[in-house]
Design an enzyme around this catalytic site. Structure first.
Site, PDB file in Angstrom:
ATOM      1  N   ARG A 104     -45.675  -1.956 -34.072  1.00 12.83           N
ATOM      2  CA  ARG A 104     -47.077  -2.635 -34.178  1.00 12.83           C
ATOM      3  C   ARG A 104     -47.171  -3.901 -33.234  1.00 12.83           C
ATOM      4  NH1 ARG A 104     -49.205  -5.396 -39.816  1.00 12.83           N
ATOM      5  NH2 ARG A 104     -47.906  -7.076 -39.351  1.00 12.83           N
ATOM      6  N   THR A 108     -52.777  -6.822 -31.134  1.00 15.24           N
ATOM      7  CA  THR A 108     -53.725  -6.035 -31.442  1.00 15.24           C
ATOM      8  C   THR A 108     -53.707  -5.215 -32.998  1.00 15.24           C
ATOM      9  OG1 THR A 108     -52.796  -4.160 -30.553  1.00 15.24           O
ATOM     10  CG2 THR A 108     -54.141  -5.218 -28.899  1.00 15.24           C
ATOM     11  N   ASP A 200     -40.503  -8.714 -42.867  1.00 14.41           N
ATOM     12  CA  ASP A 200     -40.239  -7.491 -41.745  1.00 14.41           C
ATOM     13  C   ASP A 200     -39.111  -6.684 -42.333  1.00 14.41           C
ATOM     14  OD1 ASP A 200     -41.228  -7.190 -38.541  1.00 14.41           O
ATOM     15  OD2 ASP A 200     -39.461  -6.230 -39.468  1.00 14.41           O
ATOM     16  N   ASP A 203     -36.697  -5.694 -39.451  1.00 16.60           N
ATOM     17  CA  ASP A 203     -35.540  -6.870 -39.322  1.00 16.60           C
ATOM     18  C   ASP A 203     -34.525  -7.010 -40.545  1.00 16.60           C
ATOM     19  OD1 ASP A 203     -36.802  -7.549 -36.635  1.00 16.60           O
ATOM     20  OD2 ASP A 203     -38.057  -9.089 -37.501  1.00 16.60           O
TER      21      ASP A 203
HETATM   22  O1  LIG Z   1     -49.413  -0.753 -41.620  1.00 17.00           O
HETATM   23  P1  LIG Z   1     -49.072  -1.406 -40.331  1.00 17.00           P
HETATM   24  O2  LIG Z   1     -49.900  -2.660 -40.144  1.00 17.00           O
HETATM   25  O3  LIG Z   1     -49.152  -0.479 -39.214  1.00 17.00           O
HETATM   26  O4  LIG Z   1     -47.778  -1.960 -40.337  1.00 17.00           O
HETATM   27  C1  LIG Z   1     -46.541  -1.322 -41.134  1.00 17.00           C
HETATM   28  C2  LIG Z   1     -45.658  -0.975 -40.042  1.00 17.00           C
HETATM   29  O5  LIG Z   1     -45.056  -2.202 -39.576  1.00 17.00           O
HETATM   30  C3  LIG Z   1     -43.435  -2.232 -39.633  1.00 17.00           C
HETATM   31  O6  LIG Z   1     -43.030  -1.638 -38.567  1.00 17.00           O
HETATM   32  P2  LIG Z   1     -42.755  -2.303 -37.139  1.00 17.00           P
HETATM   33  O7  LIG Z   1     -43.850  -2.255 -36.192  1.00 17.00           O
HETATM   34  O8  LIG Z   1     -42.510  -3.827 -37.682  1.00 17.00           O
HETATM   35  O9  LIG Z   1     -41.690  -1.576 -36.402  1.00 17.00           O
HETATM   36  P3  LIG Z   1     -40.110  -1.419 -37.117  1.00 17.00           P
HETATM   37  O10 LIG Z   1     -40.074  -0.478 -37.911  1.00 17.00           O
HETATM   38  O11 LIG Z   1     -39.411  -1.045 -35.764  1.00 17.00           O
HETATM   39  O12 LIG Z   1     -39.776  -2.963 -37.285  1.00 17.00           O
HETATM   40  C4  LIG Z   1     -43.587  -0.993 -40.727  1.00 17.00           C
HETATM   41  O13 LIG Z   1     -42.012  -0.419 -40.937  1.00 17.00           O
HETATM   42  C5  LIG Z   1     -44.572  -0.188 -40.683  1.00 17.00           C
HETATM   43  O14 LIG Z   1     -44.203   1.045 -39.717  1.00 17.00           O
HETATM   44  O1  LIG Z   2     -45.395  -7.071 -44.051  1.00 16.67           O
HETATM   45  C1  LIG Z   2     -44.966  -6.458 -43.497  1.00 16.67           C
HETATM   46  C2  LIG Z   2     -46.101  -5.810 -42.411  1.00 16.67           C
HETATM   47  C3  LIG Z   2     -45.825  -4.926 -41.888  1.00 16.67           C
HETATM   48  N1  LIG Z   2     -44.490  -4.674 -41.440  1.00 16.67           N
HETATM   49  C4  LIG Z   2     -43.399  -5.250 -42.266  1.00 16.67           C
HETATM   50  O2  LIG Z   2     -42.309  -5.064 -41.898  1.00 16.67           O
HETATM   51  N2  LIG Z   2     -43.772  -5.951 -42.928  1.00 16.67           N
HETATM   52 MG   LIG Z   3     -40.700  -4.422 -38.018  1.00 16.70          MG
END
Ligand SMILES: O=P(O)(O)OC[C@H]1O[C@H](OP(=O)(O)OP(=O)(O)O)[C@H](O)[C@@H]1O
Ligand SMILES: O=c1cc[nH]c(=O)[nH]1
Ligand SMILES: [Mg+2]
Length: 209
Positions: A104, A108, A200, A203
């Site tokens: 994400r 944006t 997150d 993380d």
């Molecule tokens: O509904 P959204 O607003 O798109 O957010 C949700 C997304 O955010 C997180 O991923 P992230 O971008 O943090 O990637 P990661 O899994 O590599 O930490 C989560 O695991 C989803 O994929």
């Molecule tokens: O709360 C949130 C939103 C997006 N991605 C995450 O991991 N946590």
């Molecule tokens: Mg993430």
């Protein structure tokens, strides 16, 4: 419009409390996400078709039931989806696994694709898209659009925590995709994190940050 099922099972709800707790260490967090993934898979697969087969017990021949050769494909959204995928795969070992990498963009909030690999016969399979978090919904919408572009059509989405905004966005974009969640939270904050959420997910699963 798609179905949204919140899993009220006491074991899931009990474990979700520890998953949300910021003091839960990474190892325990990972184990709990894995366990809840497995418990959710039990419910998500409730409608799989069975067929009768003949089995010889040590005593006599009898009729037993077996999954009727349904082809399943799990698609974890990298990274955080990996945290739930393994336990679901343990329950459905014949499933194939596709991967889609999305992150994400913090400014944006768009979902940016950086990897995609799916089984060649994805159009024949029941597809379970897996991600612990449904926040704005952009990542889920993007992942499912990518799967549909390759011919996938029978798709369900499984996540731990959803915001109402994400559910609405996903339902609008893909009204054919049923959504299974362990908890429907209140809202998104100014950075589009889920409130109260768990922080997150990626993380916390992998000890980054
Ligand atoms: O509904 P959204 O607003 O798109 O957010 C949700 C997304 O955010 C997180 O991923 P992230 O971008 O943090 O990637 P990661 O899994 O590599 O930490 C989560 O695991 C989803 O994929
Ligand atoms: O709360 C949130 C939103 C997006 N991605 C995450 O991991 N946590
Ligand atoms: Mg993430």
């Amino acid at each position: 419009m798609s179905k949204v099922q919140v899993m009220e099972h006491p074991l899931i709800q009990h474990k979700m409390g520890f998953i949300r707790d910021k003091n839960t260490p990474t190892k325990t967090f990972r184990e709990l996400v894995d366990e809840v993934g497995m418990l959710m898979a039990y419910e998500v697969t409730r409608d799989l078709d069975l067929e009768e087969v003949e089995v010889e017990t040590p005593i006599q021949t009898t009729t037993a039931k077996r999954l009727s050769g349904k082809k399943i494909c799990l698609v974890p959204i990298l990274r955080a989806g990996l945290g739930m995928q393994e336990s679901i795969h343990k329950l459905i070992p014949s499933a194939r696994v596709g991967h889609i990498g999305l992150y994400r963009d913090p400014d944006t909030l768009q979902a940016i694709e950086y990897y995609a690999k799916f089984p060649g016969d994805i159009e024949e399979r029941d597809i379970f898209v897996i991600d612990p978090m449904l926040a704005t919904g952009a990542s889920a919408v993007e992942a499912i659009t990518a799967i549909k572009k390759r011919g996938g059509s029978k798709i369900r989405f499984i996540c731990l925590i959803a915001a109402p905004e994400g559910v609405e966005t996903l339902q609008k974009a893909h009204p054919d995709v049923d959504i299974y969640i362990a908890a429907l939270d209140d809202r998104l904050d100014d950075h589009s994190y889920i409130v109260p959420g768990l922080g997150d997910a990626g993380d916390r699963l992998f000890g980054t940050k």
